[in-house]
Write an enzyme that holds these catalytic residues in place. Structure first.
Site, PDB file in Angstrom:
ATOM      1  N   ASP A  14       0.839  -1.204   0.000  1.00 43.37           N
ATOM      2  CA  ASP A  14       0.000   0.000   0.000  1.00 43.37           C
ATOM      3  C   ASP A  14       0.874   1.254   0.000  1.00 43.37           C
ATOM      4  O   ASP A  14       1.977   1.247   0.543  1.00 43.37           O
ATOM      5  CB  ASP A  14      -0.884   0.016   1.253  1.00 43.37           C
ATOM      6  CG  ASP A  14      -2.037  -0.971   1.134  1.00 43.37           C
ATOM      7  OD1 ASP A  14      -2.266  -1.495   0.025  1.00 43.37           O
ATOM      8  OD2 ASP A  14      -2.702  -1.221   2.159  1.00 43.37           O
ATOM      9  N   ALA A 235       7.768   4.723   6.922  1.00 45.02           N
ATOM     10  CA  ALA A 235       7.558   3.364   6.406  1.00 45.02           C
ATOM     11  C   ALA A 235       6.314   2.759   7.059  1.00 45.02           C
ATOM     12  O   ALA A 235       5.807   3.290   8.054  1.00 45.02           O
ATOM     13  CB  ALA A 235       8.776   2.499   6.710  1.00 45.02           C
ATOM     14  N   LYS A 236       5.860   1.665   6.482  1.00 43.62           N
ATOM     15  CA  LYS A 236       4.646   1.004   6.993  1.00 43.62           C
ATOM     16  C   LYS A 236       4.787   0.634   8.471  1.00 43.62           C
ATOM     17  O   LYS A 236       3.824   0.700   9.233  1.00 43.62           O
ATOM     18  CB  LYS A 236       4.345  -0.288   6.231  1.00 43.62           C
ATOM     19  CG  LYS A 236       4.023  -0.238   4.785  1.00 43.62           C
ATOM     20  CD  LYS A 236       2.852   0.598   4.351  1.00 43.62           C
ATOM     21  CE  LYS A 236       2.994   0.894   2.885  1.00 43.62           C
ATOM     22  NZ  LYS A 236       3.705  -0.157   2.146  1.00 43.62           N
ATOM     23  N   ARG A 237       6.001   0.251   8.874  1.00 46.22           N
ATOM     24  CA  ARG A 237       6.167  -0.200  10.258  1.00 46.22           C
ATOM     25  C   ARG A 237       6.016   0.948  11.274  1.00 46.22           C
ATOM     26  O   ARG A 237       5.962   0.711  12.476  1.00 46.22           O
ATOM     27  CB  ARG A 237       7.529  -0.883  10.439  1.00 46.22           C
ATOM     28  CG  ARG A 237       8.694   0.022  10.188  1.00 46.22           C
ATOM     29  CD  ARG A 237      10.049  -0.614  10.458  1.00 46.22           C
ATOM     30  NE  ARG A 237      11.086   0.293  10.007  1.00 46.22           N
ATOM     31  CZ  ARG A 237      11.503   0.404   8.759  1.00 46.22           C
ATOM     32  NH1 ARG A 237      11.005  -0.387   7.836  1.00 46.22           N
ATOM     33  NH2 ARG A 237      12.423   1.279   8.400  1.00 46.22           N
ATOM     34  N   ASP A 238       5.897   2.173  10.793  1.00 41.15           N
ATOM     35  CA  ASP A 238       5.747   3.298  11.712  1.00 41.15           C
ATOM     36  C   ASP A 238       4.334   3.394  12.291  1.00 41.15           C
ATOM     37  O   ASP A 238       4.077   4.259  13.127  1.00 41.15           O
ATOM     38  CB  ASP A 238       6.123   4.614  11.014  1.00 41.15           C
ATOM     39  CG  ASP A 238       7.612   4.697  10.746  1.00 41.15           C
ATOM     40  OD1 ASP A 238       8.389   4.298  11.647  1.00 41.15           O
ATOM     41  OD2 ASP A 238       8.013   5.117   9.653  1.00 41.15           O
TER      42      ASP A 238
END
Ligand code: GLU
Length: 291
Positions: A14, A235-238
């Site tokens: 995404d 990033a997505k992991r944030d």
């Protein structure tokens, strides 16, 4: 269409709010200058099932529109092959048998930037190539005859970066990103490239390749990336960073992005009234995901 801008996401997952901000900027640069606007799906590599469709949905949700159907790079292999074959015929390429590891482990040279191609296969004899082909399929590299190239960028001014013998076609037969992007922009009439500034140092080698292929260099605007609160690339992991995640938490993604750009309006069209490329913030944008 003679003049157009574009947004060219890789469907590896995404889009996060930083990517969406870049997409909105690309749209604003294009439409405010009377250009067309294309979306191109860069799916030669790193594809996640369903991601392209989700990315397009999110761009639509943001209110962006584009001309025609988005092109997919996997449908355009013949164009890349023709460009590579043309350079091969002109003697502008060579076969390279190095693994990534061999390149990284090659002794460094004073003028070679880290990670740049050390020239190992540049001058192999026909007999050497013959015997190496038994071991593995070669990549095709450009026989570059410059060390650096300079482009002009609307935000960064003159940018000079090294041009090494870049890969045009990988050993597995897949056209390289740098080649595909240049061929596509040329073939699609893209004369304005607005994208994240992580690609700023790739612009000179792409412009050099364009020159060799007889493609006019586009105007470049490399826009600041979004960072997390630790100053690293978002990033997505944030946490909650995608359109859906943020909307579910009651965040108005469009208003957040346009506010970060100092623009007012509730649709992309309305932002055009206040959009001024010269007034764009040059600093990265820090985004703190909601808890
Ligand atoms: N597909 C590349 C990316 O998502 C962008 C390529 C470009 O804009 O030139 O990082």
């Amino acid at each position: 269409m003679s003049a157009t801008g574009r947004f060219a996401p890789s469907p590896s997952g995404d889009l996060h709010i930083g990517n969406l901000r870049t997409a909105l900027l690309a749209w604003l640069f294009a439409r405010s200058s009377g250009r067309g606007f294309l979306v191109r799906i860069e799916d030669l590599d790193r594809v996640k099932e369903g991601a392209a469709e989700r990315q397009l949905d999110d761009l639509r949700e943001l209110g962006l529109n584009w001309d025609g159907q988005p092109a997919r790079q996997t449908d355009r292999r013949a164009l890349y092959d023709a460009a590579i074959d043309g350079l091969v015929t002109q003697g502008r390429t060579f076969e390279c048998f190095c693994t990534r590891r061999e390149i990284l482990e090659a002794p460094s040279a004073p003028h070679r930037p880290p990670g740049a191609y050390p020239g190992t296969c540049h001058d192999l004899t026909p007999a050497e190539r013959e015997s190496r082909r038994v071991e593995r399929n070669p990549a095709i590299r450009l026989r570059s005859d410059v060390e650096t190239w300079t482009v002009r960028d609307l935000l960064h001014g003159e940018v000079t970066a090294g041009v090494d013998d870049l890969v045009l076609r990988r050993g597995d037969g897949v056209p390289a990103y740098n080649l595909a992007v240049v061929v596509d922009d040329g073939e699609q009439g893209v004369d304005q490239v607005v994208r994240g500034d992580d690609l700023l140092t790739s612009a000179p080698r792409q412009a050099y390749l364009a020159e060799l292929l007889g493609i006019e260099t586009p105007l470049y605007a490399h826009v600041p990336l979004a960072l997390n609160t630790e100053g690293q690339r978002l990033a997505k992991r944030d946490g909650a960073v995608t359109y859906r995640e943020l909307t579910e938490r009651g965040i108005d993604v469009f208003a957040t992005i346009s506010g970060s750009l100092g623009l007012t309006g509730s649709t992309p069209e309305q932002l055009l009234d206040t959009f001024d490329p010269a007034a764009l913030p040059h600093a990265p944008w820090t985004f703190a995901p909601p808890a």
